[in-house]
Design an enzyme around this catalytic site. Structure first.
Site, PDB file in Angstrom:
ATOM      1  CG  HIS A  32      59.421  22.897-113.391  1.00 17.33           C
ATOM      2  ND1 HIS A  32      60.212  22.227-112.478  1.00 17.33           N
ATOM      3  CD2 HIS A  32      59.428  24.200-112.994  1.00 17.33           C
ATOM      4  CE1 HIS A  32      60.666  23.076-111.578  1.00 17.33           C
ATOM      5  NE2 HIS A  32      60.205  24.278-111.862  1.00 17.33           N
ATOM      6  CG  LEU A  85      60.914  25.102-104.221  1.00 12.57           C
ATOM      7  CD1 LEU A  85      62.229  25.461-104.894  1.00 12.57           C
ATOM      8  CD2 LEU A  85      60.288  26.350-103.593  1.00 12.57           C
ATOM      9  CG  PHE A  86      54.677  22.747-104.494  1.00 18.48           C
ATOM     10  CD1 PHE A  86      54.754  21.685-103.603  1.00 18.48           C
ATOM     11  CD2 PHE A  86      54.533  24.021-103.977  1.00 18.48           C
ATOM     12  CE1 PHE A  86      54.676  21.890-102.233  1.00 18.48           C
ATOM     13  CE2 PHE A  86      54.453  24.237-102.608  1.00 18.48           C
ATOM     14  CZ  PHE A  86      54.525  23.164-101.735  1.00 18.48           C
ATOM     15  CB  CYS A  87      57.095  20.405-110.524  1.00 21.26           C
ATOM     16  SG  CYS A  87      57.769  18.811-110.043  1.00 21.26           S
ATOM     17  CB  ALA A  88      55.590  25.682-109.900  1.00 18.82           C
TER      18      ALA A  88
END
Length: 434
Positions: free
Chosen positions: A114, A376-379
């Protein structure tokens, strides 16, 4: 090289004590001992930077500017590049987004973190490639299809003077924070420059694991975070070409960014005429993060003196040990973009069929003392796409989120084996050993 916290005791669900295993380096790496030592050394002298004539202030100013030079050297900054201190990679890329010339078109991929997905406007979004070659070909096609913007004088490829368009910026991760896969930066940079575009690299996950050099590759801008690079003291950097940064409005308005401020009156209204500084100071308003800069520089100096090839080889062995172990566990599917055999740093994400990712991470923490990340790992767009692909391969719904294990300095084969043992117990309970 020693990291702090590798022997922390934690209490398991059954009340027993064990040592904590940190496999969450990709979120926040532990502090390198050299960083803590550098901070402790400067703390007694802690004083203002750039704002005092006393001995402490002069010492801190020198330490701050030496840190800037050390970090620039670590990433191969060219003589005319700026090294601007920021809070982290997200802050650095937002700064660059604010500094783009009016009308700049940004070309990137839908699978970015992100931090390298959300700051940009006027974006051409390319689909997530399945191979490195597809990434290069996709960029080539996208840049060839763009209308020619007004010409602007900019540095050429690999720092050679030339006339490039200057109003197209390609943005890309250096290494995926979801899969660890390393992107073909040299080829993407060459492609961008051949079409008159500049390129910015999110090196948050790459820099802790691999050497990267702006001078050697021709990368125009690079951003990284101290907390990913064993220096968790709140500093990051944006390193790159000076012209866009010097021409842009200051990222923050305030002291330190100003050369001179004078009041301007218009009847009862009062405003201020400002001469802004050029150089890094233009975008570093306010009291700078001296401790963060010193810590980050200490890590860069330590890594620069190390055998990076040997460190990478040790890490690769851990990653292959982990991936091979996961491949033999029932119901476990690894997330990946590129084909097998592609270069990757110490990050592996996976899902367990029928077991929510949050439950997997909680099981590992409470039963085995292991720290991993789930989510979701900032992605989000990328991870959801990869989960759908993995579910199709597994023939089962793997759920909406994944688990990520990541290694680095301080990680050992024993840490990886403990993770695999914990997952083996979990999957045995779930699948009955089948």
């Amino acid at each position: 090289m020693t990291v702090l916290g590798d022997d922390l005791p934690v209490t398991l669900a059954d009340g027993t004590l064990t040592d904590h295993v940190n496999l969450d380096y990709a979120a926040t790496a532990p502090c390198l001992a050299a960083a803590a030592e550098a901070v402790n050394a400067i703390l007694p002298w802690y004083a203002s930077v750039h704002r005092g004539a006393g001995a402490a202030s002069q010492r801190c100013t020198l330490a701050y500017e030496r840190a800037r030079q050390t970090i620039g050297d670590f990433v191969g900054a060219r003589p005319a590049d700026h090294v601007v201190f920021t809070r982290n990679t997200t802050d650095a890329l937002n700064l660059l987004a604010r500094a783009l010339p009016a009308g700049t078109t940004v070309v990137g991929w839908a699978g970015e973190h992100h931090a390298n997905l959300l700051p940009w406007t006027d974006t051409v979004s390319l689909p997530v490639p399945r191979t490195a070659a597809e990434a290069i070909a996709g960029l080539e096609a996208a840049l060839a299809d763009l209308p020619a913007p007004p010409r602007a004088a900019t540095p050429g490829r690999a720092g050679t003077p030339g006339r490039l368009r200057g109003t197209v910026l390609v943005t890309v991760t250096g290494a995926s924070n979801v899969t660890g896969e390393v992107w073909p930066l040299a080829a993407l940079t060459e492609t961008a420059h051949r079409h008159g575009a500049r390129i910015a690299v999110d090196a948050a996950q790459l820099a802790p694991h691999r050497p990267v050099s702006l001078a050697a590759t021709g990368i125009d801008y690079l951003a990284l975070s101290g907390h990913k690079l064993y220096a968790p003291f709140g500093a990051g950097v944006l390193v790159g070409r000076a012209d866009w940064l010097d021409a842009a409005d200051p990222y923050l308005a305030g002291g330190g960014a100003t050369a001179y401020v004078a009041p301007v009156t218009d009847g009862d209204l009062i405003g201020y005429a400002v001469d802004w500084n050029s150089g890094p100071a233009r975008h570093e308003a306010g009291t700078p993060n001296l401790l963060g800069a010193v810590a980050l520089a200490a890590v860069c100096e330590t890594l620069a003196a190390a055998d990076r090839d040997a460190l990478a080889a040790d890490e690769n062995a851990l990653v292959e040990r982990l991936r091979d172990g996961l491949a033999h566990l029932p119901g476990v599917e690894e997330l990946r973009k590129f084909t097998d055999g592609h270069d990757r740093v110490g990050i592996v994400s996976f899902a367990v069929a029928g077991v929510p990712a949050a439950d997997v991470s909680a099981y590992l923490a409470t039963r085995h003392g292991i720290g991993v990340r789930d989510g979701l790992f900032c992605a989000h767009p990328l991870t959801e796409r990869l989960l759908a692909d993995a579910s199709a391969r597994a023939g089962a719904d793997l759920g909406p989120t994944a688990v990520r294990a990541s290694v680095g300095l301080g990680s050992t084969p024993g840490h990886v084996d403990r993770l695999l043992t914990g997952l083996a117990e979990l999957t045995r309970d779930r699948f009955g050993g089948l």
